[in-house]
Design an enzyme around this catalytic site. Structure first.
Site, short mmCIF file in Angstrom:
data_model
loop_
_atom_site.label_atom_id
_atom_site.label_comp_id
_atom_site.label_asym_id
_atom_site.label_seq_id
_atom_site.Cartn_x
_atom_site.Cartn_y
_atom_site.Cartn_z
N VAL A 11 61.93 22.93 76.89
CA VAL A 11 60.51 22.90 76.52
C VAL A 11 60.34 23.00 75.02
O VAL A 11 59.58 22.26 74.40
CB VAL A 11 59.75 24.02 77.24
CG1 VAL A 11 58.32 24.13 76.72
CG2 VAL A 11 59.73 23.78 78.74
N LYS A 35 74.37 26.11 67.84
CA LYS A 35 73.38 25.14 68.29
C LYS A 35 72.48 24.71 67.14
O LYS A 35 72.19 23.52 66.97
CB LYS A 35 72.55 25.75 69.41
CG LYS A 35 71.53 24.84 70.06
CD LYS A 35 70.80 25.58 71.17
CE LYS A 35 69.80 24.71 71.88
NZ LYS A 35 69.06 25.47 72.94
N LEU A 251 55.40 11.70 97.41
CA LEU A 251 55.43 11.49 98.85
C LEU A 251 56.77 10.92 99.30
O LEU A 251 56.90 10.48 100.43
CB LEU A 251 54.30 10.56 99.29
CG LEU A 251 52.88 11.10 99.25
CD1 LEU A 251 51.91 10.06 99.80
CD2 LEU A 251 52.74 12.40 100.03
N CYS A 261 61.97 24.05 87.42
CA CYS A 261 60.56 24.43 87.53
C CYS A 261 60.11 24.76 88.95
O CYS A 261 59.70 25.89 89.22
CB CYS A 261 59.68 23.31 86.97
SG CYS A 261 59.87 23.06 85.19
N LYS A 264 61.73 27.87 90.76
CA LYS A 264 61.42 29.11 90.03
C LYS A 264 59.95 29.46 90.10
O LYS A 264 59.58 30.63 90.31
CB LYS A 264 61.84 28.93 88.56
CG LYS A 264 61.50 30.12 87.65
CD LYS A 264 62.10 29.92 86.27
CE LYS A 264 61.44 28.83 85.48
NZ LYS A 264 60.06 29.19 85.03
#
Length: 437
Positions: A11, A35, A251, A261, A264
């Site tokens: 995010v 990083k 569907l 996501c 959780k």
């Protein structure tokens, strides 16, 4: 505007890169020195289509910066986005320790008015908790805003640059004005900002993801019932989806939902409800059904081999929880592989994007193929776990030549039934008749 993003996970990095693309100077903060050094050199630490191009463009344009120094970033910025992990605890509740720890540090460091934006997915009431933590450390004026993300992995750049809506929770007119300035490039093109209170904003994210999880799970239940009565879930799906009250998205039946996501957020909303003596019965059922749905094809594989798969070689196409991402969190592939290994099968998997992450978990417990067809060498059956585009139009003749048995268990319903039938394959999918080959 000068903006700090604390946390460069999925995010945070996408949000930071997007805000830089909109013309802001963005300072991304992370505690991982290796990083950060990599990002300074243009190395994107996550896989996401089209992100690298935008990432490199904004580094070159000197709008996107990376640092481990939170103090330095705060001093340069008017707005601080918290894009920190909120992993589920053992009881399903969201762990806010990262969010609250950074809030505490922000309270110590700020020397002038700031807007603190919760970008992480957090339980109702988190804005109040962040406000309390910062207030305990400073008398400087500040505001806390809830601004949840609605990014789909695999389409995050598209979603971030062209969102359906921007949700902002704030009780401060000053903060609302600042957030309006940040998102003005969106509102100029007709994308709405929906202002509301902080608690409603926080719940909007959980409610949205949980509803989609329910929709997926309902369709999986319908698919399983279709098999019982001889109906075709593809036809049912088309009939349902043509109703604009329902819509045709989410569907598609399959072997359950996964990712970072939906599982959780469903767990967290269930737990939040229990904290208020409220039972989300529909979400509890959704979670239960999804757990069994993820491995529903294992019993079908066993049935095909008369209850004994020990020594059988099962090829697995796809390891990521969905296509166009390297994310394997809660991936159905891993649940299936775990059971197959327990029952004595040999697994050969192919997913060049997600393989690196799976190796960290499974190491050499399975074999890794360099191509989708290499995975089929002497395979007794194929299990399709991820809907990668390259799997959608394979060379069935080549598959026939490489496999010991012409057997496919398709967890993503990739093929019209007539295709495997014409090629002489046994084909078991979700919610449709079984092709016996």
């Amino acid at each position: 505007m000068n903006i700090t993003i604390v946390g460069t996970g999925y995010v945070g990095l996408v949000t930071g890169t997007t805000l830089a693309e909109l013309g802001n100077s963005v300072y991304c903060v992370d505690i991982d020195e290796k990083k950060v050094e990599g990002m300074k050199k243009g190395i994107v630490p996550i896989y996401e289509p089209n992100l690298e191009e935008m990432f490199l463009r904004n580094i070159q344009s000197e709008r996107l910066f990376f640092t481990t120094d939170l103090q330095e970033a705060l001093e340069k910025s008017e707005v601080i986005y918290l894009a920190l992990p909120t992993p589920p605890g053992e009881d399903g509740s969201a762990d806010l320790s990262y969010v609250l720890s950074v809030a505490d540090k922000v309270g110590e460091m700020i020397t002038e008015y700031k807007v603190i934006v919760n970008k992480s997915t957090v339980p109702v009431g988190t804005a109040d908790r962040v406000r309390e933590v910062i207030s305990a450390r400073t008398n400087i004026e500040f505001d806390v805003v809830s601004n949840p993300e609605f990014l789909r992995e695999g389409f995050a750049v598209e979603d971030s640059m062209n969102p359906a809506r921007v949700v902002v929770g704030s009780s401060s007119e000053r903060a609302k004005d600042i957030m309006s300035q940040i998102y003005q490039p969106f509102t100029n093109t007709g994308i709405p900002i929906i202002f509301m209170d902080e608690k409603s904003s926080e719940l909007t994210k959980y409610a949205s993801n949980s509803f989609l999880a329910v929709k997926i799970t309902f369709m999986n239940e319908i698919a399983n019932y279709c098999e019982k009565v001889g109906a075709d879930v593809d036809k049912v799906r088309l009939g349902m989806g043509s109703d604009d009250r329902i819509g045709n998205r989410f569907l598609f039946p399959g072997i359950g939902y996964g990712g970072s996501c939906f599982p959780k957020d469903v767990k967290a909303l269930i737990r939040s409800g229990k904290d208020e003596n409220f039972d989300f019965e529909i979400l509890e059922a959704t979670e239960k059904v999804n757990i069994s749905q993820k491995v529903i094809l294992v019993s079908e594989i066993e049935k095909y081999f008369n209850g004994d798969i020990a020594g059988k070689t099962i090829a697995v196409w796809g390891l990521a929880f969905k296509a166009n991402t390297d994310d394997i969190r809660e991936a159905s592939s891993l649940d299936n592989i775990e059971i197959l290994l327990e029952k004595g099968a040999k697994v050969v998997a192919y997913d060049t994007v997600a393989e690196k992450n799976v190796r960290k978990i499974l190491d050499d417990k399975i074999q890794y193929a360099k191509s989708m067809y290499e995975a089929l060498e002497n395979a007794d059956a194929l299990l399709i776990a991820t809907e990668w585009p390259e799997f959608k139009n394979p060379n069935f003749k080549m598959m026939s030549e490489k496999m010991n048995n012409k057997v496919i268990f398709d967890g993503r319903n990739l093929y019209p039934l007539e295709i495997p039938e014409q090629n002489g394959f046994f084909y078991k999918s979700i919610g449709r008749k079984t092709i016996l080959g």
